[in-house]
Design an enzyme around this catalytic site. Structure first.
Site, short mmCIF file in Angstrom:
data_model
loop_
_atom_site.label_atom_id
_atom_site.label_comp_id
_atom_site.label_asym_id
_atom_site.label_seq_id
_atom_site.Cartn_x
_atom_site.Cartn_y
_atom_site.Cartn_z
N CYS A 324 0.82 -1.21 0.00
CA CYS A 324 0.00 0.00 0.00
C CYS A 324 0.86 1.26 0.00
CB CYS A 324 -0.95 0.00 1.20
SG CYS A 324 -0.11 -0.06 2.80
N GLU A 358 -2.34 0.91 -4.70
CA GLU A 358 -1.83 -0.40 -4.29
C GLU A 358 -0.91 -0.91 -5.39
OE1 GLU A 358 -2.89 -3.05 -0.82
OE2 GLU A 358 -3.31 -0.98 -1.38
#
Length: 366
Positions: A324, A358
């Protein structure tokens, strides 16, 4: 009028996504990566969860959010386009219902919504007061009228009307997997993008040999479909709620080749290195050393992999890494360049209209 990032016109989404991808790809240039696969989001109706402060103004009541650039100024939210459609429909109905019901409204501080791609809905109401029997009776009526589960929270109190989870469903390689997702526990926030991530991870696992070690498994989001690609899987998670959900999800999907162990990534690394023994590993059907662990899957927090975990994953033939935070991903890839090289790189837009994205890579031993 203050504007929040997602209030940008949906017509601008593809351009904003492309710009974000270009920026991340540029930032990652110091490491050698193949061309990125880009996986966009739906411009609207993608979030499985929404949280709002409740703003009381005399007889009026509204959902509000706060712009980080003006944190003291509430922004009234009359429509929340990112949320899945069941949440979007429920929000105005619940607001109007609460306005005229003092028992449910009094000292209500926050409202949280969860939904699924299959239409289940869960509401959490958070208060600055104790919840009594009068509140529970009113909450039961609310839950029945709206056809939802409801959780009431205040300090040291949690009252559940119905259940404190929803069950979602995702399809990977033609098989449907059911996921129990608990209120106030981590879940992948973007349902359509999560579907893409699951299929990407499954495809990248094709051809990987040996058994799989998964660190940070959470509720088993990736564990369930990946289990079909490996003879055995050891999945680790430190959170008690995450471990419980993962075990429940494995049972619900009749997956029997996965062992879930409540360990942190650092503890799992120590166990793999033989530095420490853990009683929890004694519950495995055979010693850890008897597993043929050749592939590792990691989905760490924003800080990335700590030095001990980096040393651990370096021992594997294949590293599947979902991140992330592109910055720490880049740093971790650079730390592994002497032993591994990237064979696949992907970008998934879990958070449209923000700078967050992501990233995922596959690293194979050189």
């Amino acid at each position: 009028m203050n504007m929040l990032p997602w209030q940008t016109c949906p017509e601008d989404y593809e351009q904003l996504f492309a710009q974000k991808c270009v920026q991340v790809e540029s930032d990652m240039r110091p490491v050698s990566l193949p061309q990125a696969q880009r996986f966009s989001s739906s411009p609207e109706s993608y979030r499985v969860r929404a949280e709002f402060r409740i703003w009381h103004d005399d007889e009026d009541l509204n959902y509000v959010m706060f712009d980080p650039e003006s944190p003291r100024t509430p922004v009234i939210i009359s429509e929340f386009a990112p949320a899945l459609e069941p949440i979007r429909q429920l929000m105005p109905q619940l607001r109007d219902y609460l306005k005229v019901r003092p028992t449910l409204r009094r000292k209500l501080f926050q409202a949280e919504f969860m939904s699924t791609t299959t239409g289940e809905r869960l509401i959490t109401l958070i208060y600055h007061r104790a919840l009594d029997e009068e509140w529970e009776e009113a909450a039961r009526v609310l839950a029945e009228e709206f056809g939802v589960s409801l959780v009431g929270r205040s300090r040291k109190q949690k009252r559940v009307i119905g259940q404190d989870f929803v069950t979602d469903e995702f399809v990977v390689n033609g098989r449907s997997y059911r996921y129990r997702q608990y209120e106030q526990s981590f879940v992948q926030p973007n349902a359509p993008v999560n579907q893409k991530m699951l299929n990407w991870a499954w495809e990248q696992s094709a051809g990987c040999s040996g058994d799989l070690l998964e660190l940070y498994c959470g509720n088993g989001n990736f564990t369930l479909p990946l289990a079909s690609q490996y003879p055995n899987v050891i999945a680790t998670e430190l959170s008690k709620s995450g471990t419980r959900a993962a075990l429940e999800n494995l049972r619900a999907n009749e997956i029997e080749n996965v062992e879930v162990v409540r360990l942190s990534a650092e503890e799992a690394s120590q166990a793999m290195a033989g530095v420490r023994e853990f009683r929890r590993l004694a519950l495995l059907p055979k010693p850890l050393s008897d597993y043929d662990l050749r592939t590792v899957f990691v989905d760490p927090p924003r800080a990335g992999l700590d030095p001990a975990t980096l040393d651990c994953v370096r021992q594997f033939e294949t590293i599947l890494y979902v991140s992330c935070n592109p910055k720490t991903l880049k740093e971790n890839i650079q730390a592994l360049e002497d032993t591994h090289h990237a064979t696949s790189f992907a970008l998934f837009d879990q958070f449209p209209y923000t700078h967050h994205i992501e990233s995922a890579v596959v690293l194979r031993r050189s």
